[in-house]
Design a protein around this motif. Structure first.
Motif, PDB file in Angstrom:
ATOM      1  N   GLU A 165       0.831  -1.205   0.000  1.00 19.58           N
ATOM      2  CA  GLU A 165       0.000   0.000   0.000  1.00 19.58           C
ATOM      3  C   GLU A 165       0.866   1.256   0.000  1.00 19.58           C
ATOM      4  OE1 GLU A 165      -2.786  -0.183   3.220  1.00 19.58           O
ATOM      5  OE2 GLU A 165      -3.458  -2.199   2.669  1.00 19.58           O
ATOM      6  N   LYS A 166       1.953   1.238   0.785  1.00 21.45           N
ATOM      7  CA  LYS A 166       2.862   2.383   0.806  1.00 21.45           C
ATOM      8  C   LYS A 166       3.518   2.561  -0.554  1.00 21.45           C
ATOM      9  CE  LYS A 166       7.060   4.258   2.913  1.00 21.45           C
ATOM     10  NZ  LYS A 166       8.135   4.068   3.924  1.00 21.45           N
ATOM     11  N   ALA A 167       3.914   1.440  -1.176  1.00 19.11           N
ATOM     12  CA  ALA A 167       4.559   1.512  -2.483  1.00 19.11           C
ATOM     13  C   ALA A 167       3.631   2.147  -3.512  1.00 19.11           C
ATOM     14  CB  ALA A 167       4.978   0.113  -2.934  1.00 19.11           C
ATOM     15  N   VAL A 168       2.366   1.740  -3.496  1.00 21.96           N
ATOM     16  CA  VAL A 168       1.398   2.286  -4.452  1.00 21.96           C
ATOM     17  C   VAL A 168       1.146   3.763  -4.166  1.00 21.96           C
ATOM     18  CG1 VAL A 168      -0.995   2.182  -5.249  1.00 21.96           C
ATOM     19  CG2 VAL A 168       0.298   0.064  -4.881  1.00 21.96           C
ATOM     20  N   ALA A 169       0.940   4.092  -2.885  1.00 23.28           N
ATOM     21  CA  ALA A 169       0.645   5.479  -2.512  1.00 23.28           C
ATOM     22  C   ALA A 169       1.817   6.409  -2.804  1.00 23.28           C
ATOM     23  CB  ALA A 169       0.281   5.546  -1.033  1.00 23.28           C
TER      24      ALA A 169
END
Length: 219
Positions: free
Chosen positions: A211-215
């Motif tokens: 999720e952090k990577a996408v955000a």
């Protein structure tokens, strides 16, 4: 010689390196064939694969399931050239005989010592992981798993990124893993574990990292 045992008490699987005294095993036969033996013995069920020559095979053929036996193992050259267990002798134990009683007691002592050592190691590992958590709490590269419901498609979204966005996401994963490995190595949590800290690093990845990577990376 390596013999695997599944401990009923601890429900764990481990390999025991047999010593000179440890080549002798006493237990009740639950399975037997020309190449394997399963003994119910102190500490659990011992699953022993082996090769055998004619004298030992003749003795083995007299053994029946349910009998308590005393089996002695050495080593021999296997079909592929490696070293394997060799069944040297096997016989049924007599009621209250000294030899089987002595070896049964030795196995019980060794099993108790192994279980105690395993319990101490588990406690030490728990303390080590607690120390890691404190270290990782101050490392911005590490992404803690949250209590919030995970987005089921988080990994799919990160895997779908392309070009610079994908490179950015891969770096987020790398930084997270590096932080975990460094904390693990700093506190020696991987000592005496097969694969060391890399054994644990695989499970350190979670949906929160994706999720952090996408955000962070998706434009």
């Amino acid at each position: 010689m390596r013999i695997a045992t599944v401990s009923i008490i601890l429900a764990m699987c481990f390999c025991a390196q047999a010593s000179a005294a440890g080549d002798v095993y006493v237990g009740k036969v639950s399975e037997v064939s020309n190449t394997s033996l399963v003994l119910k013995a102190p500490g659990g069920d011992w699953h022993i694969g082996f090769g055998a020559k004619n004298p030992a095979l003749r003795a083995l053929h007299k053994i029946k399931v349910g009998q308590e036996v005393r089996a002695v193992f050495g080593t021999m050259r296997g079909p592929e050239g490696g070293e394997i267990n060799e069944l040297l002798t096997i016989r049924a134990c007599l009621p209250r005989e000294r030899e089987c009683t002595r070896d049964r007691a030795r196995m019980a002592r060794e099993s108790a010592a192994s279980q105690k050592q395993w319990a101490l190691s588990a406690k030490a590992l728990d303390r080590c992981f607690d120390a890691m958590k404190e270290t990782l709490a101050g490392d911005a590269r590490y992404v803690s798993k949250t209590d919030a419901p995970e987005k089921k498609d988080a990994f799919a979204q990160s895997n779908a990124l392309q070009g610079e966005e994908r490179a950015c996401a891969q770096n987020v994963f790398k930084q997270h893993t590096d932080a975990y490995l460094e904390a693990c190595q700093r506190h020696h949590c991987g000592d005496n574990i097969g694969g060391g800290c890399y054994h644990f690093a695989r499970s350190a990845l979670n949906a929160a990292v994706a999720e952090k990577a996408v955000a962070s990376c998706r434009k």
